[in-house]
Motif scaffolding. Structure first.
Motif, mmCIF file in Angstrom:
data_model
loop_
_atom_site.group_PDB
_atom_site.id
_atom_site.type_symbol
_atom_site.label_atom_id
_atom_site.label_comp_id
_atom_site.label_asym_id
_atom_site.label_seq_id
_atom_site.Cartn_x
_atom_site.Cartn_y
_atom_site.Cartn_z
ATOM 1 N N VAL A 59 -2.334 4.775 -6.144
ATOM 2 C CA VAL A 59 -2.882 5.535 -5.021
ATOM 3 C C VAL A 59 -4.361 5.741 -5.325
ATOM 4 O O VAL A 59 -4.717 6.273 -6.381
ATOM 5 N N SER A 60 -5.212 5.279 -4.410
ATOM 6 C CA SER A 60 -6.648 5.359 -4.647
ATOM 7 C C SER A 60 -7.405 5.637 -3.351
ATOM 8 O O SER A 60 -7.123 5.014 -2.324
ATOM 9 N N PRO A 61 -8.396 6.521 -3.410
ATOM 10 C CA PRO A 61 -9.242 6.737 -2.239
ATOM 11 C C PRO A 61 -10.093 5.494 -1.932
ATOM 12 O O PRO A 61 -10.560 5.323 -0.817
ATOM 13 N N LYS A 62 -10.274 4.618 -2.903
ATOM 14 C CA LYS A 62 -11.067 3.397 -2.697
ATOM 15 C C LYS A 62 -10.364 2.412 -1.763
ATOM 16 O O LYS A 62 -10.977 1.470 -1.294
ATOM 17 N N PHE A 63 -9.076 2.622 -1.505
ATOM 18 C CA PHE A 63 -8.333 1.755 -0.587
ATOM 19 C C PHE A 63 -8.542 2.164 0.867
ATOM 20 O O PHE A 63 -8.138 1.449 1.779
ATOM 21 N N GLU A 64 -9.178 3.306 1.100
ATOM 22 C CA GLU A 64 -9.408 3.809 2.449
ATOM 23 C C GLU A 64 -10.156 2.769 3.270
ATOM 24 O O GLU A 64 -11.189 2.245 2.850
ATOM 25 N N GLY A 65 -9.621 2.420 4.441
ATOM 26 C CA GLY A 65 -10.265 1.461 5.333
ATOM 27 C C GLY A 65 -10.096 0.004 4.922
ATOM 28 O O GLY A 65 -10.642 -0.879 5.566
ATOM 29 N N GLN A 66 -9.345 -0.263 3.851
ATOM 30 C CA GLN A 66 -9.139 -1.627 3.368
ATOM 31 C C GLN A 66 -7.781 -2.144 3.821
ATOM 32 O O GLN A 66 -6.793 -1.402 3.795
ATOM 33 N N SER A 67 -7.706 -3.404 4.191
ATOM 34 C CA SER A 67 -6.423 -4.019 4.550
ATOM 35 C C SER A 67 -5.564 -4.139 3.294
ATOM 36 O O SER A 67 -6.071 -4.047 2.164
ATOM 37 N N LEU A 68 -4.286 -4.378 3.490
ATOM 38 C CA LEU A 68 -3.378 -4.563 2.368
ATOM 39 C C LEU A 68 -3.823 -5.738 1.496
ATOM 40 O O LEU A 68 -3.822 -5.657 0.259
ATOM 41 N N VAL A 69 -4.243 -6.823 2.124
ATOM 42 C CA VAL A 69 -4.712 -7.995 1.378
ATOM 43 C C VAL A 69 -5.930 -7.634 0.529
ATOM 44 O O VAL A 69 -6.023 -8.011 -0.640
ATOM 45 N N LYS A 70 -6.873 -6.899 1.098
ATOM 46 C CA LYS A 70 -8.083 -6.497 0.374
ATOM 47 C C LYS A 70 -7.727 -5.580 -0.805
ATOM 48 O O LYS A 70 -8.290 -5.719 -1.893
ATOM 49 N N ARG A 71 -6.787 -4.677 -0.610
ATOM 50 C CA ARG A 71 -6.359 -3.780 -1.691
ATOM 51 C C ARG A 71 -5.772 -4.584 -2.844
ATOM 52 O O ARG A 71 -6.086 -4.349 -4.006
ATOM 53 N N HIS A 72 -4.909 -5.534 -2.510
ATOM 54 C CA HIS A 72 -4.291 -6.376 -3.541
ATOM 55 C C HIS A 72 -5.355 -7.205 -4.253
ATOM 56 O O HIS A 72 -5.310 -7.361 -5.475
ATOM 57 N N ARG A 73 -6.316 -7.724 -3.502
ATOM 58 C CA ARG A 73 -7.401 -8.510 -4.090
ATOM 59 C C ARG A 73 -8.201 -7.659 -5.070
ATOM 60 O O ARG A 73 -8.602 -8.125 -6.137
ATOM 61 N N MET A 74 -8.430 -6.405 -4.735
ATOM 62 C CA MET A 74 -9.158 -5.502 -5.637
ATOM 63 C C MET A 74 -8.417 -5.379 -6.971
ATOM 64 O O MET A 74 -9.033 -5.450 -8.044
ATOM 65 N N VAL A 75 -7.108 -5.214 -6.902
ATOM 66 C CA VAL A 75 -6.301 -5.084 -8.115
ATOM 67 C C VAL A 75 -6.314 -6.389 -8.906
ATOM 68 O O VAL A 75 -6.547 -6.394 -10.120
ATOM 69 N N TYR A 76 -6.070 -7.505 -8.223
ATOM 70 C CA TYR A 76 -6.082 -8.806 -8.897
ATOM 71 C C TYR A 76 -7.436 -9.078 -9.563
ATOM 72 O O TYR A 76 -7.498 -9.582 -10.685
ATOM 73 N N ASP A 77 -8.522 -8.767 -8.876
ATOM 74 C CA ASP A 77 -9.855 -8.997 -9.444
ATOM 75 C C ASP A 77 -10.064 -8.159 -10.704
ATOM 76 O O ASP A 77 -10.612 -8.643 -11.693
ATOM 77 N N LEU A 78 -9.624 -6.907 -10.675
ATOM 78 C CA LEU A 78 -9.766 -6.038 -11.843
ATOM 79 C C LEU A 78 -8.934 -6.521 -13.024
ATOM 80 O O LEU A 78 -9.294 -6.291 -14.173
ATOM 81 N N LEU A 79 -7.820 -7.184 -12.733
ATOM 82 C CA LEU A 79 -6.915 -7.639 -13.785
ATOM 83 C C LEU A 79 -7.067 -9.129 -14.094
ATOM 84 O O LEU A 79 -6.196 -9.721 -14.739
ATOM 85 N N SER A 80 -8.162 -9.730 -13.668
ATOM 86 C CA SER A 80 -8.336 -11.182 -13.845
ATOM 87 C C SER A 80 -8.266 -11.604 -15.314
ATOM 88 O O SER A 80 -7.681 -12.642 -15.630
ATOM 89 N N ASP A 81 -8.827 -10.817 -16.227
ATOM 90 C CA ASP A 81 -8.753 -11.159 -17.658
ATOM 91 C C ASP A 81 -7.302 -11.203 -18.128
ATOM 92 O O ASP A 81 -6.925 -12.068 -18.919
ATOM 93 N N GLU A 82 -6.500 -10.268 -17.655
ATOM 94 C CA GLU A 82 -5.090 -10.222 -18.046
ATOM 95 C C GLU A 82 -4.335 -11.419 -17.455
ATOM 96 O O GLU A 82 -3.511 -12.035 -18.121
ATOM 97 N N LEU A 83 -4.635 -11.740 -16.206
ATOM 98 C CA LEU A 83 -3.972 -12.874 -15.548
ATOM 99 C C LEU A 83 -4.341 -14.195 -16.220
ATOM 100 O O LEU A 83 -3.560 -15.133 -16.196
ATOM 101 N N ASN A 84 -5.497 -14.246 -16.826
ATOM 102 C CA ASN A 84 -5.936 -15.460 -17.524
ATOM 103 C C ASN A 84 -5.478 -15.507 -18.976
ATOM 104 O O ASN A 84 -5.749 -16.476 -19.675
ATOM 105 N N SER A 85 -4.783 -14.452 -19.427
ATOM 106 C CA SER A 85 -4.391 -14.405 -20.840
ATOM 107 C C SER A 85 -2.907 -14.071 -21.022
ATOM 108 O O SER A 85 -2.539 -13.405 -21.977
ATOM 109 N N GLY A 86 -2.067 -14.520 -20.086
ATOM 110 C CA GLY A 86 -0.629 -14.366 -20.291
ATOM 111 C C GLY A 86 0.106 -13.514 -19.276
ATOM 112 O O GLY A 86 1.329 -13.573 -19.199
ATOM 113 N N LEU A 87 -0.611 -12.695 -18.503
ATOM 114 C CA LEU A 87 0.054 -11.946 -17.437
ATOM 115 C C LEU A 87 0.452 -12.945 -16.365
ATOM 116 O O LEU A 87 -0.391 -13.677 -15.852
#
Length: 104
Positions: A59-87
């Motif tokens: 739950v984040s105020p930063k998601f205000e006004g963002q589509s579901l796709v944009k919210r998911h993209r924000m999370v994926y972008d923040l976790l890109s190092d993890e996704l590139n290293s075994g996640l």
């Protein structure tokens, strides 16, 4: 003194993800559940790899006004190092504080 002792290798993947998401998204609620055990033997999971699959509820105020796709993209972008290293996969529920208070 040499550098910081708080290196990525010291913390679990869940702890690193929590820190990244909490800091960047100023989460008022954050639940990270490791469900890797449900995927043991999965073709994409090599050997006995752990910390590969997570459910994230945030739950984040930063998601205000963002589509579901944009919210998911924000999370994926923040976790890109993890996704590139075994996640391998994350399931995301991303809401604003207002959405929590509103009946769905």
């Amino acid at each position: 003194m040499m550098g910081s002792r708080a290196t990525g290798a010291v913390f679990s993947r869940a702890a690193r993800m929590r820190q990244k998401l909490q800091c960047a998204l100023e989460a008022s609620a954050l639940d990270i559940e490791d469900v890797s055990y449900q995927h043991a033997g999965h073709a994409a999971v090599k050997d006995n790899a752990n910390e590969t699959h997570f459910n994230i509820k945030i739950v984040s105020p930063k998601f205000e006004g963002q589509s579901l796709v944009k919210r998911h993209r924000m999370v994926y972008d923040l976790l890109s190092d993890e996704l590139n290293s075994g996640l391998h996969a994350i399931s995301i529920v991303a809401k604003t504080p207002k959405e929590l208070r509103s009946p769905s």
